[in-house]
Design a protein around this motif. Structure first.
Motif, PDB file in Angstrom:
ATOM      1  N   VAL A  21       0.831  -1.360  -0.085  1.00 40.09           N
ATOM      2  CA  VAL A  21      -0.134   0.106   0.086  1.00 40.09           C
ATOM      3  C   VAL A  21       0.974   1.299   0.068  1.00 40.09           C
ATOM      4  CG1 VAL A  21      -1.618   1.292   1.511  1.00 40.09           C
ATOM      5  CG2 VAL A  21      -2.222  -1.050   1.071  1.00 40.09           C
ATOM      6  N   THR A  24       2.302   1.775  -3.515  1.00 41.02           N
ATOM      7  CA  THR A  24       1.410   2.188  -4.402  1.00 41.02           C
ATOM      8  C   THR A  24       1.006   3.484  -4.557  1.00 41.02           C
ATOM      9  OG1 THR A  24       0.391  -0.237  -4.310  1.00 41.02           O
ATOM     10  CG2 THR A  24      -1.067   1.349  -5.275  1.00 41.02           C
ATOM     11  N   LEU A  80      -5.085  -0.098  -4.343  1.00 38.72           N
ATOM     12  CA  LEU A  80      -4.806  -0.039  -3.039  1.00 38.72           C
ATOM     13  C   LEU A  80      -5.131  -1.602  -2.532  1.00 38.72           C
ATOM     14  CD1 LEU A  80      -4.959   3.296  -1.555  1.00 38.72           C
ATOM     15  CD2 LEU A  80      -2.929   2.328  -2.149  1.00 38.72           C
TER      16      LEU A  80
END
Length: 311
Positions: A21, A24, A80
């Motif tokens: 996450v 990203t 995500l």
């Protein structure tokens, strides 16, 4: 001992998700560019179509100018979700294989072949369970104003509306449309990345090239990402095309029947160049993304062990 292993496995699952996450958030804009480049000139001979995206820098400017700065973060929410799920499986399976010496030879060295296998297994499992989010991500990232639109335009208004609409039309099966066709992408990319990462880390330490844990993870992640980008681009193009294509009244793809049909049609109409569309954008996304994911993961694991944190 079994309880400790269970805690560690669950912890690795969560940390793997959080690591991806974080990465990203930095790399999603280049993912948008990659998706657009892979879709432009779909099933058209090279040089026979208008190219709204002529290069990576020009594509950034074009998207920002026409879709606004926020256009560079299209599809961020499903991206995500996708990255959290796929990397939770990939990295937790990887660390479990390392800890239990499933990736080691009899002499104790890490086996590249076994790393390739366990990386592929983790990628396939994670890819299947995260498939709906990859599909919605691709469709949202491809959406653009008419002047720069490429590929099929689904005209979703949001991530939630896209999920509702997809489920309404095809149910659970509709949400997992294209999931099996995405498995070769996951197996090739994840296998190459995980195997290279583990082997490179060991070699850098063995030959006293980079021994500091953080720098070692960074260098190994960069090399793994570079190898991954070369291996994954053709199956990534195919996955992007399959996930983004529209459907007819019977729920069948408008352009492709499946993975093999997509591969043959691209090769026939666009040539080998078509299989590597968006390569440099893919490289510029995967190399830093891979580096950040693997670095963040190693750092989070080190933080957990230092402070004895159980998730």
């Amino acid at each position: 001992m079994s309880d400790l292993c269970q805690v560690m496995a669950t912890s690795d699952f969560v940390l793997g998700g959080f690591a991806s996450v974080g990465a990203t958030l930095f790399t999603n804009p280049i993912e948008v560019i990659k998706t657009r480049i892979q879709l432009q000139g779909e099933l058209a001979a090279r040089g026979s179509y208008v190219k709204p995206y002529k290069g990576i820098l020009q594509a950034f400017i074009t998207v920002a100018r026409n879709d606004g700065i926020v256009g560079l973060q299209k599809g961020l929410v499903p991206a995500l979700y996708f990255q959290f799920i796929i990397n939770s499986f990939r990295l937790s399976i990887y660390t479990t294989a390392v800890d239990k010496h499933w990736m080691h030879k009899k002499n104790g060295e890490i086996s590249f072949g076994l790393g390739l296998m366990w990386g592929a297994i983790g990628g396939v499992v994670g890819s299947y369970f995260s498939s709906p989010f990859f599909m919605i991500k691709t469709q949202l990232q491809s959406q653009a104003v008419n002047q720069i639109a490429v590929g099929y335009q689904h005209n979703h208004t949001s991530f939630r509306s896209a999920l509702r609409e997809t489920y309404k039309k095809g149910g659970i099966i509709g949400l997992w449309r294209g999931s099996l066709s995405a498995l070769p992408r996951a197996a090739v990319g994840s296998g190459a990345q995980i195997a290279t990462f583990g082997k490179t880390k060991a070699l850098l330490v063995e030959y006293d090239v980079v021994t500091h844990p953080t720098y070692n993870s960074f260098c190994a992640g960069l090399i793994a990402g570079s190898i991954m980008s070369v291996a994954i681009t053709p199956p990534d193009v195919i996955s992007t095309r399959l996930y983004n294509q529209g459907l007819d009244a019977q729920g069948r793809g408008l352009y492709y029947k499946g993975w093999l049909d997509c591969f043959l049609k691209i090769l026939k109409t666009e040539g080998i160049h078509g299989m590597y569309k968006g390569f440099w954008a893919n490289y510029l996304r995967i190399a830093p993304h891979s580096t950040l994911v693997l670095l963040f993961f190693d750092e989070l694991v080190a933080f957990r062990e230092k402070y004895d944190i159980h998730l």
